[in-house]
Design an enzyme around this catalytic site. Sequence first.
Site: not given
Ligand SMILES: *Cc1c(COP(=O)(O)O)cnc(C)c1O
Length: 341
Positions: A55, A80, A206, A210, A212, A325
Amino acid sequence: MLGVLPDIVALREAQARLGTTVHRTPVLRSAQADRLAGAQLFFKCENFQRTGSFKFRGALNAVRALSPEQRRAGVISFSSGNHAQALARAGQIEGVQVTVVMPHDAPSAKRLATQQFGASILGYDRMRQDREALAAELVAREGYTLIPPFDHPAVIAGQGTCALELFEEAGPLDALYVCLGGGGLLAGCALAAAELAPGCAVIGVEPQAGNDVQQSFQCGYPIRIEVPHTIADGAQTTRVGDLTFAIICARVSAIETVSDPQIIETMRFLAQWMKIVVEPTGCLAAAAAMQRQPADAKPQSRLVGEAAVRRHPQQARPRIGVVLSGGNVDLARYAAWLAGA
Ligand SMILES: *Cc1c(COP(=O)(O)O)cnc(C)c1O
């Protein structure tokens, strides 16, 4: 209606804008993971990114893309989770004031993580107040710029730089598995793949509870669901974004789902075999990649021993990218999950 969708040019601009302020995270390999998947896996480790998740890429790109007036006025968001921390840190680095709308009952660890980077927190009552309306009010009153967690061109382009790095480092890939919440990371990675690796299948993953985006992908328009019950808290989104959905429909091959028990098993695997701490949401893509049915499993099953090895040399196995991620997880819960509690 959708405005300008980001493209590969936007990704390259993002990459230049981010420069060396983002970490070029390592791409790890694991023979044990390869064996399980019947593939060659390339793990892009965004759990090692600044603030603990990818992020930071999107947040910093969005802040650096602001005009001087927008910088002076400050930015606002309503997450949050990892986006709040990432935006707070990006604002701190760039000298831009950050406000985060967060429920009064948000976990104190999350409040602290955001505050430690100098952001101000605006509490709200999640039963009585709508966070998006509250943020919109502040945008109107204070002149803040809203930087949402996924449905924003500069955020999507920033997230996509993680796939640019992966393709640069790992070379050609047959498939890329990406964790999926609101779709910013998936859309950005799909744009990178379309340009650098047109033959690479991009797969979003996903939580089963969830799904969606999977449903939306199937019916062709975004549907809204209740807040899903899953340990993947970064993917508890109730609706895909409009920009992200347009890109996903155009560029993504499939959306898959994994269950919470599969996520826990993957968290344990990554800790035990690769010595890395990955949060539940960060395991989504890895869980799907490691449970995939190898395409060559059937013909191979008729061969034994050396014949099988000769007929299916390591090089013939598909090359698969996996985005890990993020790694922000409460250690007590993490320990309990690993212990099987
Ligand atoms: C936010 C997040 C996601 C999902 O990312 P999106 O861009 O909302 O699809 C996946 N893994 C982690 C660790 C995140 O913080």
